[in-house]
Design an enzyme around this catalytic site. Structure first.
Site, PDB file in Angstrom:
ATOM      1  N   ASP A 108      20.955 -21.368 -56.139  1.00 41.63           N
ATOM      2  CA  ASP A 108      21.617 -19.935 -55.697  1.00 41.63           C
ATOM      3  C   ASP A 108      22.783 -20.385 -55.051  1.00 41.63           C
ATOM      4  O   ASP A 108      23.175 -20.607 -54.073  1.00 41.63           O
ATOM      5  CB  ASP A 108      20.520 -19.164 -54.882  1.00 41.63           C
ATOM      6  CG  ASP A 108      21.079 -17.962 -54.056  1.00 41.63           C
ATOM      7  OD1 ASP A 108      22.013 -17.278 -54.925  1.00 41.63           O
ATOM      8  OD2 ASP A 108      20.711 -17.359 -53.271  1.00 41.63           O
ATOM      9  N   GLY A 112      16.437 -19.237 -62.563  1.00 41.95           N
ATOM     10  CA  GLY A 112      14.833 -19.163 -62.945  1.00 41.95           C
ATOM     11  C   GLY A 112      14.567 -19.196 -64.447  1.00 41.95           C
ATOM     12  O   GLY A 112      13.174 -19.135 -64.793  1.00 41.95           O
ATOM     13  N   SER A 168      13.587 -24.269 -68.688  1.00 47.82           N
ATOM     14  CA  SER A 168      12.224 -24.561 -69.254  1.00 47.82           C
ATOM     15  C   SER A 168      11.343 -25.369 -68.013  1.00 47.82           C
ATOM     16  O   SER A 168      10.054 -25.161 -68.338  1.00 47.82           O
ATOM     17  CB  SER A 168      12.413 -25.311 -70.433  1.00 47.82           C
ATOM     18  OG  SER A 168      12.918 -26.580 -70.357  1.00 47.82           O
ATOM     19  N   CYS A 181      11.946 -24.718 -65.018  1.00 44.08           N
ATOM     20  CA  CYS A 181      12.140 -24.253 -63.454  1.00 44.08           C
ATOM     21  C   CYS A 181      11.083 -23.094 -63.359  1.00 44.08           C
ATOM     22  O   CYS A 181      10.606 -22.300 -64.320  1.00 44.08           O
ATOM     23  CB  CYS A 181      13.357 -23.459 -63.519  1.00 44.08           C
ATOM     24  SG  CYS A 181      13.860 -22.559 -61.902  1.00 44.08           S
ATOM     25  N   ASP A 186      23.525 -20.883 -68.301  1.00 45.99           N
ATOM     26  CA  ASP A 186      22.582 -22.208 -68.025  1.00 45.99           C
ATOM     27  C   ASP A 186      21.257 -21.735 -67.844  1.00 45.99           C
ATOM     28  O   ASP A 186      20.914 -21.062 -66.753  1.00 45.99           O
ATOM     29  CB  ASP A 186      23.197 -22.721 -66.567  1.00 45.99           C
ATOM     30  CG  ASP A 186      22.271 -23.749 -66.105  1.00 45.99           C
ATOM     31  OD1 ASP A 186      21.522 -24.333 -66.954  1.00 45.99           O
ATOM     32  OD2 ASP A 186      22.571 -24.040 -65.009  1.00 45.99           O
ATOM     33  N   GLY A 187      20.345 -22.209 -68.783  1.00 43.53           N
ATOM     34  CA  GLY A 187      19.015 -21.758 -68.726  1.00 43.53           C
ATOM     35  C   GLY A 187      18.733 -20.624 -69.744  1.00 43.53           C
ATOM     36  O   GLY A 187      19.375 -20.020 -70.381  1.00 43.53           O
ATOM     37  N   GLU A 222      14.968 -30.533 -61.471  1.00 42.66           N
ATOM     38  CA  GLU A 222      15.524 -31.072 -59.898  1.00 42.66           C
ATOM     39  C   GLU A 222      14.777 -30.456 -59.004  1.00 42.66           C
ATOM     40  O   GLU A 222      14.915 -31.081 -57.834  1.00 42.66           O
ATOM     41  CB  GLU A 222      17.170 -30.658 -59.922  1.00 42.66           C
ATOM     42  CG  GLU A 222      17.974 -31.417 -60.943  1.00 42.66           C
ATOM     43  CD  GLU A 222      17.921 -32.885 -60.748  1.00 42.66           C
ATOM     44  OE1 GLU A 222      18.508 -33.363 -59.561  1.00 42.66           O
ATOM     45  OE2 GLU A 222      17.548 -33.693 -61.422  1.00 42.66           O
ATOM     46  N   ARG A 246      19.037 -29.724 -52.371  1.00 40.41           N
ATOM     47  CA  ARG A 246      19.590 -28.498 -53.140  1.00 40.41           C
ATOM     48  C   ARG A 246      18.839 -27.101 -53.043  1.00 40.41           C
ATOM     49  O   ARG A 246      19.370 -26.154 -53.143  1.00 40.41           O
ATOM     50  CB  ARG A 246      19.147 -28.885 -54.864  1.00 40.41           C
ATOM     51  CG  ARG A 246      19.837 -28.090 -55.937  1.00 40.41           C
ATOM     52  CD  ARG A 246      19.293 -28.621 -57.195  1.00 40.41           C
ATOM     53  NE  ARG A 246      20.244 -28.071 -58.337  1.00 40.41           N
ATOM     54  CZ  ARG A 246      19.797 -27.064 -58.983  1.00 40.41           C
ATOM     55  NH1 ARG A 246      18.424 -26.608 -58.739  1.00 40.41           N
ATOM     56  NH2 ARG A 246      20.343 -26.644 -60.036  1.00 40.41           N
TER      57      ARG A 246
END
Length: 498
Positions: free
Chosen positions: A264, A313, A316, A318, A357-358, A407, A417
């Protein structure tokens, strides 16, 4: 009471592109996939441009030095993960920067009195087959000769013997002087049938090596992303905890661009860290994120971010949405942030690129993300499938798979993180699993790029800015989604043609 956003949170699966008129001068051969990586004056070129709009995720399971090398050679860029000691991340940056440079700083060096067994160990550690023999065993020592893996055989020669007994002496190498250009060096490689040309200063100290193999690589990979010294570009992830120590070490190692990695990014912590980096190291581009709306984009852009990552969120591996109920459909997030980016550019005269991203499950999702306004994409699962990624290749009943972990998983041990408090993950926001093995990155990415170019041509575009400005999108019903897929029993074996 809580504010309700009326718009439905939508994913890439809910959209299709409508074909536009394809001009006679628009073909896959003319498509230009250049994309800006960092902030620039609107209407001018970015200081760092990607030759293809792909970056790899800041993840242990993905962005190894080997993958960073392969991706940069194919026009993209990797961000080496920061979930490791600073010295190790800096060493990974150096490995990429030294891999291919036209003028290469030698990383395989020995002294003339070192034994051949020491030479074998050095070659095994670096993976290179040519070693410089210098008086002190360093990359800038006085050159005494070169020795390659073809000059000795571990089973034929005494490995306790000195390197000097198998090397080619500098007097027989005809090295180049410090003023030689790369084109002149390449000409000598071919005219004199050399595999390697050492470049020395006026006192005989080694400056660089130039390899014939690099010339061939330039022809094989014409879209390499390189810096002014013809070295491959590489990025690195940083966090908001040890950035004051990590950033200078990465810059000393030669990193080209940094990116704050956070689940975030809409936080005062990241704004403070961005401000510090831009104050102390204004020459280095640094990205921020992740965000899902225009308000958060503007917050980071005003704090100094040179690009902003979009997506919470949607990865794949996450499970942030399952665990915390936070996030947004990736299509809605990209569309919202792209609008804020354009408004920011109109207001300030500065263009801050955005990265999707994602949420990129299929190749065509990349096309949709770019059409919706993303300047480039960042992918984890996609790149984790390839040989160059970190995960082990494992056999299963249905074929090979590659390990892939998030991660936010316990395996990554990246508790800082996620800011859950304490000295470890209170709960996981990522999973540990497998993805289907996909072979070599060079071949896999070439296929994805071919699909992207074909899509752009069908939409009548041969540049990404034109694609973004002219693309037409339609929402997809469930029945329309089902219609998009093959509706026959697919032949498992190829048909024979008589």
């Amino acid at each position: 009471m809580a504010q309700i956003i009326a718009e439905v949170s939508r994913t890439f699966n809910e959209f299709l592109l409508l074909p536009n008129r394809t001009r006679t001068d628009c073909s896959v051969a003319t498509v230009d996939l250049r994309a800006p990586l960092v902030r620039h004056i609107a209407g001018e070129a970015s200081a760092i441009e990607l030759r293809s709009p792909f970056t790899s995720a800041i993840m242990q399971a993905v962005s190894t030095p080997e993958l960073a090398i392969a991706l940069a050679r194919n026009g993209g860029l990797s961000f080496l993960h920061h979930n490791q000691p600073i010295r190790d991340q800096a060493a990974a940056v150096r490995q990429v920067k030294n891999f291919k440079a036209g003028f290469v700083t030698s990383d395989t060096n020995v002294r003339p009195g070192d034994s051949l067994s020491i030479l074998v160990d050095v070659m095994r550690r670096t993976g290179h087959s040519t070693a410089a023999v210098t008086h002190d065993g360093t990359a800038t020592g006085r050159l005494l000769g070169l020795v390659t893996s073809r000059d000795f055989h571990p089973q034929r020669h005494d490995l306790d013997g000195p390197v000097s007994g198998r090397m080619t002496a500098v007097a027989d190498l005809a090295p180049a002087g410090p003023d030689i250009t790369l084109s002149e060096a390449n000409a000598r490689l071919w005219d004199e049938r050399l595999d390697c040309l050492p470049v020395l200063d006026t006192e005989g100290h080694l400056q660089h090596l130039v390899f014939r193999s690099d010339y061939a690589d330039n022809k094989r990979f014409p879209n390499q992303v390189v810096d002014g010294a013809k070295r491959l570009r590489v990025g690195a992830g940083i966090n908001t905890h040890d950035y004051q120590e990590r950033v200078p070490a990465l810059l000393e190692a030669g990193v080209d661009v940094l990116c704050f990695d956070s689940s975030d990014g809409y936080s005062d912590w990241q704004a403070k860290a961005l401000t510090w980096v831009k104050k102390h190291y204004p020459e280095v581009p640094v990205g921020g994120g992740n965000v899902v709306d225009g308000e958060a984009f503007t917050f980071l852009a005003e704090a100094g971010a040179d690009f902003v990552k979009v997506g919470v969120g949607g990865g794949s591996i996450c499970i942030t949405r399952d665990q915390k109920g936070i996030g947004r459909g990736q299509a809605s997030a990209v569309l919202d942030v792209a609008a804020a980016r354009d408004a920011f550019s109109e207001r300030t005269g500065e263009y801050v690129p955005i990265c999707s991203d994602g949420g990129l499950v299929h190749d065509y999702h990349v096309s949709l993300a770019l059409a919706m306004g993303a300047d480039f994409v960042m992918m984890g699962r996609y790149f984790a499938r390839f040989d160059q990624a970190a995960g082990a290749k494992l056999p299963t009943r249905d074929g090979f798979v590659k390990e892939y972990w998030g991660e936010g998983s316990n395996r990554a041990r990246n508790w800082q993180r996620y800011g859950q408090g304490g000295q470890g993950l209170v709960f996981e926001e990522g999973v540990d699993g497998h993805v289907p093995y996909a072979g070599d990155l060079n071949e896999g990415l070439a296929l994805t790029i071919a699909k992207l170019k074909a899509t752009m041509v069908s939409c009548g575009s041969d540049t990404l800015p034109e694609f973004q400005s002219t693309a037409r999108l339609t929402l997809v019903s469930d029945q329309s989604f089902q219609e998009s897929h093959a509706n026959v029993t697919v032949r498992e074996a190829p048909a024979t043609v008589s």
